[in-house]
Design an enzyme around this catalytic site. Structure first.
Site, PDB file in Angstrom:
ATOM      1  CD  GLU A  77      -2.841   1.251   2.371  1.00 39.49           C
ATOM      2  OE1 GLU A  77      -2.671   0.475   3.325  1.00 39.49           O
ATOM      3  OE2 GLU A  77      -3.705   2.116   2.344  1.00 39.49           O
TER       4      GLU A  77
ATOM      5  CG  HIS B 173      -5.738   0.727  12.697  1.00 40.69           C
ATOM      6  ND1 HIS B 173      -6.452   1.897  12.625  1.00 40.69           N
ATOM      7  CD2 HIS B 173      -5.204   0.547  11.464  1.00 40.69           C
ATOM      8  CE1 HIS B 173      -6.359   2.390  11.410  1.00 40.69           C
ATOM      9  NE2 HIS B 173      -5.599   1.598  10.679  1.00 40.69           N
ATOM     10  CD  GLU B 174      -2.654  -2.043  10.755  1.00 36.36           C
ATOM     11  OE1 GLU B 174      -3.203  -2.234   9.653  1.00 36.36           O
ATOM     12  OE2 GLU B 174      -2.221  -0.917  11.103  1.00 36.36           O
TER      13      GLU B 174
END
Ligand code: ARG
Ligand code: ZN
Length: 878
Positions: free
Chosen positions: A121, A297-298
């Site tokens: 990303e 979060h991940e």
């Protein structure tokens, strides 16, 4: 070249399946890829050619439908492979060679120490193989990895394991199948020799999931917290959002060389070691919280990001704002919600407000970019999360959940837009959210001016709210935002008055209760409250219910009253910040005018009352006692007089510390020494260490002794590092000794050494720059390692205002020179570093000139990366 959101076009081709073979060698890697391509039915134009993305790839062979493609069938360009006259559907096989060993940008496939890993990303996959590198092309992947068995016993990929075995010459292979279609930015691959922590989790429907955390050899004793965090996150997402994990295995790999925090690759998250490794003697309580939050979060990305992904990179906040909101909610549920909330608000008020009023200001859904990596910002992430939070406030928890259910139902497996997201909520709740969508399109921080009027005869209280939003680059005029404005009204005793409020707008419901969310939608709006028996004191923008700047003329006494009484603990903290900031800004004015600086008694009395208030939890008391830093103060003034701010802040801190020395010392002695990992113990440590910091600010010799003793006797890194920080930021005679002792203990713990670098880089001392220059030579420093760059150069440029803004410009020169170097090796990081100059216009004329000079010199550099170019050119033009 600039890319524009408005120019989005569906891809002319889709790639349904990807079959890859990755051969890893010491000198290079070879990537064999087989892509099943077909025309995209959504693409209407004629198709003469197919342009695949590819950078720094050496093409070895190319075949279409298993026939070698003649030279006339394709063209190799700088960053593309163009296939001429492509068929409706076909398979494309390519073999390319790449050099992960030389990849210092840490994008694509690279080596971190002795391990291979990836970061794709936003647009890194094109550095691995030729592909349609855009998030709206989603494919099912089968990947085989081959490498030397001794050096790389672990060969990891996305999805579920699908076989492994031996090969000649000491090599071996492993195959991975990811059944869930994904965009290529979620591709990942790891090869190395790790220690492994294993566990398992059974999902709510009874599906067992193998959990694996891979870390450097010898770090197994720093993984337990990460594993606990994974399990908590999995359970929370089931309970709060009904979202279950969807593969048989969930893997986390920690690497030391990583450009950011972590990456949510499908089933194979790759993390910066900073957000995995933690034990009592290597990580502080804040580090523990960071690990828990980033792991969550991940993990949460698996649904918000992976199952439902972004149509294009302009929609980044679709997944990031939402996932940050989710991890913030999670952390609020795991610990103290008020403390978590005010920590998040501090980020908005410092970093985000600063971005919003500078040359890089952009809406949470940007309209254009030169380099996408420059838009992984606090605006897209954190303001994006605030926008989701407002939606949550407006719809209520149940309404928000309904909207989320609708979103997943409608869009699972798709690549969608921010509009799609808001629309799902609008439809599920039958609400009109058109005006709300302006939060996605307009940049800048709205300012709300509040005035009030009490009509005693009619027992009527009126609040008048006016909003306006300053211009930002490319956006002169702004339309009014839809702002949920949460308030309470305090009576003389400090209790919330019952509110009896009926909006004149027909579609708003009446609110009866002791707290109201006023729906501010117009440029100016009045809210009238009836049956208010006395003139109330308003408690405004509770919980920071919108990312705005608030203006209301409180007196010092009123702020002190709110600090002592508000039922909103968040607003107590806010009142304390306002009160102390005001006093600091006044002192700065006095300094400028050559007058004596003063600290009004009302401030020390208010803080003394906090120290004495045993009703409040310790962590919150600690936050209430923490005085605003320069980063916070800077955003409150038009022109930044850095010398005056630094002088004022130091004066107020020292004077508070001297005045409250005894009560601070008593409090310190009472709460110090907690050793548990639980929230109460962490709260005690926070309060004790805040007291210790202030005691040392008094410059009292006894305080230096207390800190020195704690440094040596500490049973947690929290206590040890707090003592080090207090001493390192002081003029204590044993300062250098403390720093030396600390290196001696931790020279082999990279993450602890990062703290050691940072504490010196941020020291508010005249010698800071020389120290930083000396530290560059230290054997633990490594300019190729992003954590080290952040620990030293970024800490100095972004968190040492006195040092970076030295009047002679030496701080600017130093950083500009480092930017130029990093521009070559790691442009993404260089762009972060150079952002320190973004706010040059806010400083005095001399400093403006000095900063501008460095920026202009950078612009003339040859080989300037698009990353650095975009930041610098926007800065200079502003
Ligand atoms: N998606 C990752 C996360 O927020 C961060 C990726 C950042 N990528 C970048 N190019 N800066 O969890
Ligand atoms: Zn994210």
């Amino acid at each position: 070249t600039t890319k524009y959101r408005e120019q989005y076009q569906p891809s002319s081709y889709l790639i349904d399946r990807v079959d890859m073979l990755v051969e890893l060698f010491e000198s290079h890697a070879e990537i064999h890829s087989c892509l099943a391509l077909r025309r995209n039915p959504l693409f209407t134009g004629a198709v003469e050619e197919l342009r695949l993305d590819g950078e720094e790839l050496e093409l070895k062979s190319i075949a279409v439908n298993d026939q070698a493609l003649p030279l006339s069938g394709y063209e190799l360009q700088d960053a593309h492979l163009v296939i001429r006259q492509p068929a409706e559907s076909f398979t494309l096989k390519t073999v390319v060679q790449i050099k992960p060993q030389d990849n210092t940008r840490l994008e694509g496939l690279y080596k971190s120490g002795s391990k291979f890993c990836t970061q794709c990303e936003a647009e890194g996959f094109r550095r691995i193989t030729y592909f349609l590198d855009r998030p709206d092309v989603m494919s099912v992947y089968d990947v085989t990895i081959r490498a030397d068995k001794n050096a790389y016993p672990a060969l990891l990929g996305n999805g579920n394991p699908a076989g492994s075995g031996e090969l000649p010459e000491g090599r071996h292979w492993a195959r991975w199948h990811d059944p869930i279609p994904k965009p290529c930015y979620l591709f990942a691959l790891v090869a190395g020799d790790f220690d492994l922590l294993e566990d398992s989790f059974t999902t709510m429907s009874g599906h067992p999931v193998a959990l694996k955390i891979y870390v450097d050899k010898g770090k197994l004793d720093q993984c337990a917290h990460a594993m606990r965090s994974v399990k908590k996150a999995m359970q929370w997402d089931e309970e709060v959002y009904g979202r279950e994990y969807d593969l048989d295995i969930y893997q986390i790999v920690a690497v030391s060389d990583f450009n950011m925090g972590a990456m949510e690759n499908k089933g194979l998250n790759i993390f910066n070691t900073k957000y995995v490794l933690a034990n009592e003697m290597t990580a502080t309580d804040a580090d523990y919280d960071g690990v828990e939050a980033v792991i969550a979060h991940e993990y949460f990305h698996n649904w918000t990001g992976n199952r439902v992904t972004c149509r294009d990179w302009f929609q980044l906040s679709l997944k990031e704002g939402l996932t940050v909101f989710r991890d913030q909610q999670f952390s609020m549920d795991m610990g103290s919600p008020t403390v978590k909330r005010l920590d998040d608000v501090r980020v908005i008020r410092t970093a985000q407000f600063s971005e919003d009023s500078g040359p890089m200001a952009h809406p949470i859904r940007p309209d254009s970019y030169v380099e996408m990596n420059n838009f992984y910002t606090v605006t897209v992430y954190n303001k994006g999360a605030e926008v989701i939070r407002m939606l949550h406030t407006l719809l209520g928890a149940d309404g928000f959940r309904k909207g989320m259910d609708r979103y997943f139902e409608r869009h699972d497996g798709q690549a969608v837009t921010c509009d799609d997201f808001v629309q799902a909520h609008a439809d599920a709740n039958q609400r009109d959210l058109e005006q709300f969508k302006r939060w996605y399109s307009q940049a800048g921080t709205p300012v709300i001016n509040v005035s009030d009027h009490y009509d005693a005869a009619n027992q009527r209280y009126t609040l008048t709210l006016k909003q306006h939003c300053p211009a930002t680059p490319g956006q002169k005029e702004k339309q009014p935002f839809f702002i949920p404005f949460k308030i309470g009204l305090l009576d003389k005793a400090g209790n919330d008055l019952p509110l009896n409020w009926q909006s004149k707008d027909a579609d708003d419901q009446a609110i009866y209760g002791r707290e109201a969310v006023l729906p501010l939608q117009r440029a100016e709006q009045q809210f009238v409250f009836e049956h208010i028996g006395e003139k109330p004191l308003p408690s405004l923008l509770r919980d920071f219910s919108a990312p705005v700047k608030l203006r209301y003329d409180y007196s010092d006494e009123q702020l002190a009253f709110l600090l002592a009484n508000d039922s909103s603990l968040f607003n107590r903290w806010d009142a304390a910040q306002q009160l102390v900031s005001r006093v600091m800004l006044n002192a700065a004015e006095q300094f400028r005018a050559g007058e004596e600086m003063r600290l009004p008694a009302i401030v020390t009395e208010a803080l003394a009352a906090v120290l004495d208030n045993h009703q409040l939890d310790n962590a919150l008391r600690a936050r209430l006692l923490q005085l605003p830093d320069i980063g916070y103060l800077q955003e409150l003034v038009e022109k930044i007089d850095i010398d005056a701010l630094v002088a004022a802040q130091q004066f107020i801190k020292r004077r508070v510390a001297e005045t409250l020395y005894q009560p601070l010392r008593d409090c310190f002695q009472r709460v110090r020494g907690a050793t548990g990992l639980d929230g109460d113990s962490a709260g005690r440590r926070a309060l004790a260490n805040t007291c210790l910091g202030l005691l040392v600010d008094s410059t009292d010799a006894e305080a230096y002794q207390l800190a020195h003793a704690q440094l040596h006797e500490a049973k947690t890194m929290t206590d040890r590092f707090a003592a080090l920080r207090a001493l390192a930021h002081s003029a204590a005679p044993n300062r250098q000794q403390a720093l030396d002792d600390f290196t001696h203990w931790y020279v082999d713990e990279a993450l602890v050494m990062d703290k050691w670098f940072t504490v010196q880089a941020t020291a508010p001392l005249a010698s800071a720059l020389q120290e930083v220059q000396k530290l560059e030579q230290h054997s633990a420093f490594d300019a190729k390692n992003p954590n080290k760059v952040r620990a030293l150069w970024m800490a100095f440029s972004h968190a040492n205002p006195a040092g970076f803004h030295r009047a002679d410009g030496a701080g600017y020169q130093f950083i500009a020179e480092r930017v130029a170097r990093l521009n070559q090796s790691n442009p993404q990081l260089a762009a972060r570093l150079v952002s320190a100059f973004n706010r040059w216009k806010r400083y005095d004329d001399d400093r403006q000139q000095l900063m501008l000079k460095e920026l202009k010199a950078l612009l003339t550099q040859s080989g300037l990366s698009p990353d650095v170019f975009e930041i610098v050119s926007k800065s200079v033009e502003a």
